[in-house]
Design an enzyme around this catalytic site. Structure first.
Site, PDB file in Angstrom:
ATOM      1  N   HIS A   1       0.830  -1.218   0.000  1.00 41.03           N
ATOM      2  CA  HIS A   1       0.000   0.000   0.000  1.00 41.03           C
ATOM      3  C   HIS A   1       0.863   1.266   0.000  1.00 41.03           C
ATOM      4  O   HIS A   1       0.425   2.303   0.481  1.00 41.03           O
ATOM      5  CB  HIS A   1      -0.944   0.045   1.203  1.00 41.03           C
TER       6      HIS A   1
ATOM      7  N   GLU B   1       9.674   7.781 -17.318  1.00 44.01           N
ATOM      8  CA  GLU B   1       8.312   8.289 -17.541  1.00 44.01           C
ATOM      9  C   GLU B   1       7.787   7.879 -18.913  1.00 44.01           C
ATOM     10  O   GLU B   1       6.626   7.483 -19.063  1.00 44.01           O
ATOM     11  CB  GLU B   1       8.295   9.809 -17.426  1.00 44.01           C
TER      12      GLU B   1
ATOM     13  N   LYS C   1      15.863  21.656 -12.516  1.00 44.44           N
ATOM     14  CA  LYS C   1      15.221  20.361 -12.690  1.00 44.44           C
ATOM     15  C   LYS C   1      16.092  19.313 -13.391  1.00 44.44           C
ATOM     16  O   LYS C   1      16.847  19.611 -14.288  1.00 44.44           O
ATOM     17  CB  LYS C   1      13.929  20.512 -13.529  1.00 44.44           C
TER      18      LYS C   1
ATOM     19  N   SER D   1      14.460  21.060 -17.527  1.00 42.96           N
ATOM     20  CA  SER D   1      13.247  21.820 -17.810  1.00 42.96           C
ATOM     21  C   SER D   1      13.642  23.061 -18.591  1.00 42.96           C
ATOM     22  O   SER D   1      14.703  23.638 -18.362  1.00 42.96           O
ATOM     23  CB  SER D   1      12.588  22.207 -16.483  1.00 42.96           C
TER      24      SER D   1
END
Ligand code: ARG
Length: 481
Positions: A157, A291, A284, A278
């Site tokens: 979980h 992804e 970043k 970025s």
């Protein structure tokens, strides 16, 4: 009027819009080599069965070989007017040989031809993809070897649950990849089956020999039903389903890496080579490869759904709808290959922050289950032990401390059976070791598993080498390179 290879019964030209609409050459040129190989085998069979003379058969094979060479040298132009790869190659053969080219399509239809091409295509792609899976698996096993001592929380979980060794994470994913490999290997028997000779739907009257073609192309078997051979694409769907599971597994692994590389976790950092920045935020460093792997999973699932839907309402036998099978298949092959190729180096490039991982085991009562089992070993019923430890955890929460920081007196207030040995039982590393050695008479499960994978990987490598050799022999037989 422009003449189509099938134009005999037509009095009008196809509308240009219709030509564009029905043409598949943009997509199915991917099958060019498979198509040429299949046609060479067909031509050889026509000679063998005395349907064509030996010299006609040889001429056709030579013409096809020339086209293959021109293709490799980028000297071939495909045309939309020729509809698909089969007709394009046939037109090129006319350019090579003149009228004798018209004999190639004897006792054959594009329906069995395209099915053959797909079988040949999936055969080589299956081998390559299994090989790529193997490389990724061996990277996971290397990582497992080097992270046998690193402990971190295992989660359920997404809540800290029990201490585990990092090696166990890599081995879990290796298990998934092992099943992916087995699934693809299992599909091989159905891919390596020849549909050629099925004709449009019911073979032909020419006295062809399906087994001869199958033998020279090194297929294991031929479809027994012609109507089945030209109609079904179940072998494609099986492949797409195996591909979907590969992506599901890599998508989960990606999610792990994305979480772990966040500042919140800070368990790993990915090499700059696999991240991007970025355009606006200078600080970043984003885990784009992971992804995109997660994102590309969606398109592979989409392809599986496309093929399942494509097939569901079709009456026997061939229907033109089936032409739509190729884009989803090719896109999936391309996607899975590119993901697998980038993933092994991505994993090799991660830096593991073992201290952070270990620190994360210190909060969250990861030793609570082991403490309950400690009491069970002292003959307390598990349910009662669970209750006692639950109360101890609640006590620690109010005191904002860990179980192992309680004094013996404090612990004995919950159960008199607790003695000094409890501190060893609460030690996180000891717990992880006990779990690891629980199943194999004191031997480490991790070590046993790694050994097991080394054998499995050797088997897979042998399988890949054997199949590659098989396809190499076919290609050498026909002189295509
Ligand atoms: N381009 C077609 C396909 O991909 C080949 C078979 C066409 N057959 C036909 N009878 N029109 O399925």
């Amino acid at each position: 009027m422009s003449k189509k290879l099938w134009g005999g019964r037509f009095n009008m030209n196809t509308l240009p819009e219709v030509e564009c609409f029905t043409s598949s050459i943009e997509v199915d040129q991917e099958l060019a080599y498979d198509d040429i190989l299949g046609s060479m085998a067909h031509a050889a069979m026509l000679g063998e069965c005395d349907i064509l003379t030996q010299s006609e058969s040889r001429l056709l094979q030579q013409g096809l070989l020339n086209i293959a060479h021109k293709l490799s040298a980028n000297e071939v132009d495909f045309q939309i007017e020729d509809e698909d790869i089969h007709m394009n190659i046939e037109r090129l053969l006319y350019l090579e040989l003149g009228e004798v080219a018209g004999k190639l399509h004897t006792a054959r239809s594009r329906n069995d031809q395209v099915a053959l091409d797909l079988h040949l295509y999936l055969r080589r792609q299956t081998i390559d993809i299994i090989d790529l899976l193997l490389q990724l698996q061996s990277t996971l096993i290397e990582l497992a070897q080097s992270s046998r001592e690193i402990i971190l929380p295992g989660y359920t979980h997404l809540q800290r649950a029990q201490p585990v060794f990092l090696a166990q994470y890599w081995l879990a994913y290796s298990g998934m990849l092992q099943r992916d490999i087995l699934r693809l290997k299992d599909g091989w028997g159905r891919i390596n089956q020849s549909p050629l000779g099925a004709g449009a739907l019911n073979g032909s009257t020419m006295g062809i020999d399906k087994n001869y073609v199958a033998a020279i192309l090194k297929f294991d078997s031929v479809y027994s039903s012609s109507m089945d051979a030209v109609s079904d694409r179940d072998f494609v769907i099986e492949f797409l389903s195996a591909a979907s599971l590969i992506m599901a597994h890599l998508s989960r692994l990606s999610e792990e890496l994305i979480l772990w590389s966040s500042q919140e976790f800070n368990f790993i950092s990915m090499s700059d080579e696999f991240c991007t920045g970025s355009s606006m935020m200078p600080q970043k460093k984003n885990p784009d490869v992971a992804e995109l792997t997660r994102g590309k999973t969606a398109r592979v699932y989409g392809s599986l759904m496309s093929l399942l839907t494509l097939l569901k309402g079709l009456p026997l036998t061939y229907n033109r709808d089936l032409q739509e099978d190729k884009e989803p298949l090719f896109d999936t092959v391309k996607t899975v290959r590119s993901v697998l190729s980038v993933y092994a180096p991505l994993l090799r490039g991660i830096k593991i922050n073992a201290e952070r991982m270990s620190a994360a085991t210190e909060n969250g009562f990861l030793n609570a289950t082991a403490l309950a089992e400690y009491l069970v070993k002292k003959k307390v019923a598990f349910r009662q032990a669970h209750e006692i430890v639950g109360k101890m955890v609640a006590y620690c929460v109010t005191k904002n401390c860990s179980l192992e920081s309680l004094t013996l007196d404090e612990m004995q207030a919950f159960s008199e059976l607790i003695d000094h040995s409890v501190y060893d039982a609460l030690n996180l590393k000891n717990i992880a070791v006990l779990h690891d050695t629980n199943n194999h008479k004191g031997r480490s499960s991790i070590a046993v598993e790694i050994e097991g994978y080394q054998k499995k990987m050797q088997n897979t490598a042998n399988w890949v080498a054997e199949k590659r050799q098989l396809l190499q022999e076919v290609i050498a037989h026909f002189g295509i390179e």
